[in-house]
Structures are given as structure tokens and as C-alpha cells.
Design a protein around this motif. Structure first.
Motif, PDB file in Angstrom:
ATOM      1  N   ALA A   1       0.976  -1.130  -0.097  1.00  0.00           N
ATOM      2  CA  ALA A   1       0.066   0.210   0.066  1.00  0.00           C
ATOM      3  C   ALA A   1       1.023   1.255   0.107  1.00  0.00           C
ATOM      4  O   ALA A   1       0.237   2.521  -0.088  1.00  0.00           O
ATOM      5  CB  ALA A   1      -0.997  -0.052   1.268  1.00  0.00           C
ATOM      6  N   ALA A   2       2.072   1.194  -0.200  1.00  0.00           N
ATOM      7  CA  ALA A   2       2.950   2.406   0.258  1.00  0.00           C
ATOM      8  C   ALA A   2       2.946   3.502  -0.817  1.00  0.00           C
ATOM      9  O   ALA A   2       2.935   4.634  -0.629  1.00  0.00           O
ATOM     10  CB  ALA A   2       4.537   1.819   0.086  1.00  0.00           C
ATOM     11  N   PRO A   3       2.339   2.893  -2.147  1.00  0.00           N
ATOM     12  CA  PRO A   3       2.198   4.035  -3.278  1.00  0.00           C
ATOM     13  C   PRO A   3       1.017   5.099  -2.859  1.00  0.00           C
ATOM     14  O   PRO A   3       1.084   6.299  -3.389  1.00  0.00           O
ATOM     15  CB  PRO A   3       1.993   3.180  -4.547  1.00  0.00           C
ATOM     16  CG  PRO A   3       2.797   2.045  -4.608  1.00  0.00           C
ATOM     17  CD  PRO A   3       2.651   1.788  -2.790  1.00  0.00           C
ATOM     18  N   GLU A   4       0.282   4.618  -1.892  1.00  0.00           N
ATOM     19  CA  GLU A   4      -0.997   5.334  -1.735  1.00  0.00           C
ATOM     20  C   GLU A   4      -0.588   5.873  -0.396  1.00  0.00           C
ATOM     21  O   GLU A   4      -1.892   6.516   0.150  1.00  0.00           O
ATOM     22  CB  GLU A   4      -2.182   4.682  -1.736  1.00  0.00           C
ATOM     23  CG  GLU A   4      -2.533   4.302  -3.319  1.00  0.00           C
ATOM     24  CD  GLU A   4      -1.969   2.976  -3.763  1.00  0.00           C
ATOM     25  OE1 GLU A   4      -1.550   2.050  -3.029  1.00  0.00           O
ATOM     26  OE2 GLU A   4      -1.429   3.112  -4.950  1.00  0.00           O
ATOM     27  N   ALA A   5       0.343   5.700   0.570  1.00  0.00           N
ATOM     28  CA  ALA A   5       0.280   6.100   1.558  1.00  0.00           C
ATOM     29  C   ALA A   5       0.448   7.513   2.035  1.00  0.00           C
ATOM     30  O   ALA A   5       0.908   8.484   1.088  1.00  0.00           O
ATOM     31  CB  ALA A   5       1.491   5.351   2.413  1.00  0.00           C
ATOM     32  N   ARG A   6      -0.041   7.990   2.950  1.00  0.00           N
ATOM     33  CA  ARG A   6      -0.053   9.332   3.583  1.00  0.00           C
ATOM     34  C   ARG A   6       1.287   9.826   3.697  1.00  0.00           C
ATOM     35  O   ARG A   6       2.141   9.063   4.160  1.00  0.00           O
ATOM     36  CB  ARG A   6      -0.994   9.804   4.551  1.00  0.00           C
ATOM     37  CG  ARG A   6      -2.372   9.392   4.066  1.00  0.00           C
ATOM     38  CD  ARG A   6      -3.435  10.056   5.276  1.00  0.00           C
ATOM     39  NE  ARG A   6      -3.202   9.605   6.521  1.00  0.00           N
ATOM     40  CZ  ARG A   6      -3.392   8.591   7.090  1.00  0.00           C
ATOM     41  NH1 ARG A   6      -4.294   7.777   6.282  1.00  0.00           N
ATOM     42  NH2 ARG A   6      -3.266   8.262   8.469  1.00  0.00           N
ATOM     43  N   PRO A   7       1.687  11.041   3.546  1.00  0.00           N
ATOM     44  CA  PRO A   7       3.055  11.437   4.101  1.00  0.00           C
ATOM     45  C   PRO A   7       3.262  11.134   5.416  1.00  0.00           C
ATOM     46  O   PRO A   7       4.686  10.840   5.860  1.00  0.00           O
ATOM     47  CB  PRO A   7       3.138  13.075   3.624  1.00  0.00           C
ATOM     48  CG  PRO A   7       2.142  13.239   2.744  1.00  0.00           C
ATOM     49  CD  PRO A   7       1.056  12.233   3.036  1.00  0.00           C
ATOM     50  N   SER A   8       2.602  11.282   6.409  1.00  0.00           N
ATOM     51  CA  SER A   8       2.670  11.080   7.632  1.00  0.00           C
ATOM     52  C   SER A   8       2.984   9.736   7.979  1.00  0.00           C
ATOM     53  O   SER A   8       3.834   9.468   8.978  1.00  0.00           O
ATOM     54  CB  SER A   8       1.481  11.659   8.668  1.00  0.00           C
ATOM     55  OG  SER A   8       0.209  10.899   8.162  1.00  0.00           O
ATOM     56  N   GLN A   9       2.506   8.835   7.316  1.00  0.00           N
ATOM     57  CA  GLN A   9       2.681   7.448   7.380  1.00  0.00           C
ATOM     58  C   GLN A   9       4.070   7.021   6.920  1.00  0.00           C
ATOM     59  O   GLN A   9       4.796   6.286   7.531  1.00  0.00           O
ATOM     60  CB  GLN A   9       1.612   6.550   6.487  1.00  0.00           C
ATOM     61  CG  GLN A   9       0.311   6.436   7.244  1.00  0.00           C
ATOM     62  CD  GLN A   9      -0.677   5.964   6.088  1.00  0.00           C
ATOM     63  OE1 GLN A   9      -0.637   6.064   5.009  1.00  0.00           O
ATOM     64  NE2 GLN A   9      -1.652   5.104   6.688  1.00  0.00           N
TER      65      GLN A   9
ATOM     66  N   LEU B   1      14.315   1.772  -0.999  1.00  0.00           N
ATOM     67  CA  LEU B   1      13.409   0.942  -1.988  1.00  0.00           C
ATOM     68  C   LEU B   1      12.178   1.331  -2.122  1.00  0.00           C
ATOM     69  O   LEU B   1      11.633   1.727  -3.418  1.00  0.00           O
ATOM     70  CB  LEU B   1      13.580  -0.588  -1.702  1.00  0.00           C
ATOM     71  CG  LEU B   1      14.773  -1.072  -1.817  1.00  0.00           C
ATOM     72  CD1 LEU B   1      14.870  -2.758  -1.285  1.00  0.00           C
ATOM     73  CD2 LEU B   1      15.360  -1.136  -3.432  1.00  0.00           C
ATOM     74  N   LEU B   2      11.531   1.881  -1.045  1.00  0.00           N
ATOM     75  CA  LEU B   2      10.085   2.307  -1.105  1.00  0.00           C
ATOM     76  C   LEU B   2       9.812   3.422  -1.795  1.00  0.00           C
ATOM     77  O   LEU B   2       9.073   3.859  -2.503  1.00  0.00           O
ATOM     78  CB  LEU B   2       9.441   2.176   0.152  1.00  0.00           C
ATOM     79  CG  LEU B   2       9.130   0.695   0.792  1.00  0.00           C
ATOM     80  CD1 LEU B   2       8.707   1.050   2.373  1.00  0.00           C
ATOM     81  CD2 LEU B   2       8.092  -0.170   0.050  1.00  0.00           C
ATOM     82  N   GLU B   3      10.758   4.397  -1.397  1.00  0.00           N
ATOM     83  CA  GLU B   3      10.758   5.718  -1.738  1.00  0.00           C
ATOM     84  C   GLU B   3      11.122   5.973  -3.216  1.00  0.00           C
ATOM     85  O   GLU B   3      10.644   6.632  -4.145  1.00  0.00           O
ATOM     86  CB  GLU B   3      12.068   6.363  -0.992  1.00  0.00           C
ATOM     87  CG  GLU B   3      11.617   6.778   0.357  1.00  0.00           C
ATOM     88  CD  GLU B   3      12.719   7.514   1.144  1.00  0.00           C
ATOM     89  OE1 GLU B   3      13.894   7.703   0.571  1.00  0.00           O
ATOM     90  OE2 GLU B   3      12.391   8.043   2.320  1.00  0.00           O
ATOM     91  N   ARG B   4      11.948   4.900  -3.818  1.00  0.00           N
ATOM     92  CA  ARG B   4      12.105   4.684  -5.326  1.00  0.00           C
ATOM     93  C   ARG B   4      11.097   4.266  -5.926  1.00  0.00           C
ATOM     94  O   ARG B   4      11.170   4.018  -7.145  1.00  0.00           O
ATOM     95  CB  ARG B   4      13.446   4.021  -5.602  1.00  0.00           C
ATOM     96  CG  ARG B   4      14.647   4.595  -4.958  1.00  0.00           C
ATOM     97  CD  ARG B   4      16.027   4.135  -5.605  1.00  0.00           C
ATOM     98  NE  ARG B   4      16.449   2.755  -5.819  1.00  0.00           N
ATOM     99  CZ  ARG B   4      16.834   2.051  -4.995  1.00  0.00           C
ATOM    100  NH1 ARG B   4      17.407   2.390  -4.075  1.00  0.00           N
ATOM    101  NH2 ARG B   4      17.035   0.517  -5.260  1.00  0.00           N
ATOM    102  N   GLY B   5       9.978   3.505  -5.269  1.00  0.00           N
ATOM    103  CA  GLY B   5       9.096   2.649  -5.818  1.00  0.00           C
ATOM    104  C   GLY B   5       9.356   1.362  -6.609  1.00  0.00           C
ATOM    105  O   GLY B   5       8.679   0.943  -7.257  1.00  0.00           O
ATOM    106  N   ALA B   6      10.478   0.940  -5.879  1.00  0.00           N
ATOM    107  CA  ALA B   6      10.850  -0.503  -6.338  1.00  0.00           C
ATOM    108  C   ALA B   6      10.274  -1.621  -5.281  1.00  0.00           C
ATOM    109  O   ALA B   6      10.714  -2.093  -4.733  1.00  0.00           O
ATOM    110  CB  ALA B   6      12.412  -0.462  -6.041  1.00  0.00           C
TER     111      ALA B   6
END
Length: 239
Positions: free
Chosen positions: A117-125, A206-211
Motif C-alpha cells: 500500500a506504500a504508493p497510496e500512503a499518506r506523508p505522515s505514514q 527501495l520504497l521511496e524509489r518505488g521499487a
């Protein structure tokens, strides 16, 4: 009393430090507040797995009745933190190999749900992930391995939290609370190969890069390694 003497006293009588928790209970002390105190002490290792929870000793330390303690024990048993043994009283639960395998099965399902669900996560999460990583790195630099472990569990709670599901948050918090006493018992050598902050930083990058696919493989590997270290340690303890 200096820290060394306090630690020695705690080892001799694990219930003595709980007298300092009386203020947390307040005048209207309830079983829930008592359960919260004991849950915290179990999580931090003051009451390690296998400790017999004496009603007499706890009642004297906390200044509460046996009935209140029994209700608190019931709440803790519901969270799988203590067990009631016939003719032996209540003890802090010792995880079995089956428990560890089951907990990691649940962790895998819940944490993967958060990761996906990381691509739809809020900035606070996402910020909660970064804060947990930074906290773990600071603790590692200070050589505070207990704080490293706490930050690691905070990271994995935040990872599950990316799903935005209150039920995932609740269930993951419960299984991680079950696991923490066993993690505290692990030898410090487990941190020397690749400390959790290193893996958690890599996973966050990796999550920040969308991998996502690579991040998923990294999470699977991290959980499998942690599970195996626990099982190996349990096997050595049993032999």
C-alpha cells in the motif's frame, strides 16, 4: 541507588521496581491500568519469559487487590503475554517454536499488506517509517542494542501502518508485543552481521524509489532471517 545497584536489586526481586509504577495507577486504579503496567514491564524485559507472577508480591508492589490482579492477568492472557498453569499460578509466557512460526506467518501477511500500500500512503505514514529508521541508527551508534530492537519493532509497526487499516495496526501491535520478550533474549552477536537499521534503511530507500518488487523481496528476507535466528537460539537453549 545507582544504576548498577538498581539492576542488581531488580535481578534479585523483579517485582521491586514495580513500586515506582504506583503513580501510574492513580486513585481509581483499574485492572486495565495494572495490565498496562505489567505489559510494559514484560516488553522491556524486567519480567522475562517464565517469570511467575506472584499475586502476593505484585499486590504489595502495586498496592492493588488480588481481584484486580486476577482481572489484569485475564487481560494479559487474552493478549497471549501470560499463561495460567494449574496449581502453578500465572507466568510470563515462553514462546514455543510453533508460536514463533505462527507469529511470523501473521507478520508476513500484515507487513506485506502495508508495503504493497506504500504508493497510496499518506506523508505522515511514510514519515513514521523514516523516524523509526533514524531512531534505530542513532541507537546503533550509541551501542544501545535494546533501543535498536525497540526501533526495529517500531519500524515494522509503521510498515504495516502504511495499509491504513486500524485492524492491521491492532493485530500487528499484538503479535509484536508477544515477540519482543523473545527478541530481548537474543545474543547481541545477532546485531553484528547486519543490524536492523541497515536493512530498514535499505527497505525504506527501495520504497521511496518505488521499487516495490525488490522491497518485497527484502522484507521477505529480513523476516525469514529474524525468524531463523529466534528458532536457532531456542534450539540452543533447549539442548
Amino acid at each position: 541507588m545507582d544504576r548498577t545497584n538498581a539492576q542488581a536489586a531488580s535481578a534479585a526481586d523483579p517485582f521491586a521496581p514495580l513500586a515506582a509504577d504506583r503513580d501510574r495507577l492513580g486513585r481509581g486504579s483499574t485492572a486495565q491500568r495494572v495490565a498496562d503496567v505489567l505489559r510494559d514491564r514484560i516488553a522491556e524485559g524486567t519480567l522475562p519469559p517464565g517469570t511467575r507472577l506472584s499475586e502476593e508480591a505484585l499486590g504489595a508492589a502495586l498496592g492493588v487487590s488480588r481481584n484486580t490482579l486476577r482481572e489484569a492477568f485475564r487481560l494479559l492472557a487474552h493478549g497471549r503475554l501470560v499463561v495460567h498453569e494449574v496449581n502453578r499460578g500465572v507466568r510470563v509466557r515462553v514462546l514455543s517454536r510453533a508460536d514463533v512460526l505462527d507469529i511470523f506467518t501473521v507478520r508476513r501477511a500484515l507487513e506485506l499488506a502495508g508495503l504493497r500500500a506504500a504508493p497510496e500512503a499518506r506523508p505522515s505514514q511514510l514519515s513514521a517509517l523514516a523516524q523509526a529508521v533514524a531512531g534505530g541508527e542513532a541507537a546503533a551508534r550509541a551501542g544501545d542494542w535494546r533501543a535498536v530492537g525497540t526501533a526495529d519493532l517500531r519500524f515494522h509497526r509503521a510498515l504495516g501502518g502504511l495499509a491504513g487499516s486500524p485492524r492491521i495496526d491492532e493485530y500487528l501491535s499484538r503479535v509484536l508485543a508477544e515477540l519482543r520478550p523473545a527478541l530481548l533474549a537474543l545474543p547481541r552477536a545477532r546485531w553484528l552481521n547486519e543490524p536492523p537499521p541497515v536493512r530498514n534503511r535499505r527497505l525504506t530507500d527501495l520504497l521511496e524509489r518505488g521499487a516495490l518488487h525488490v522491497a518485497e523481496a527484502e522484507l521477505e528476507s529480513s523476516l525469514a532471517d529474524s525468524r531463523q535466528m529466534l528458532l536457532d537460539t531456542m534450539g540452543k537453549t533447549a539442548t
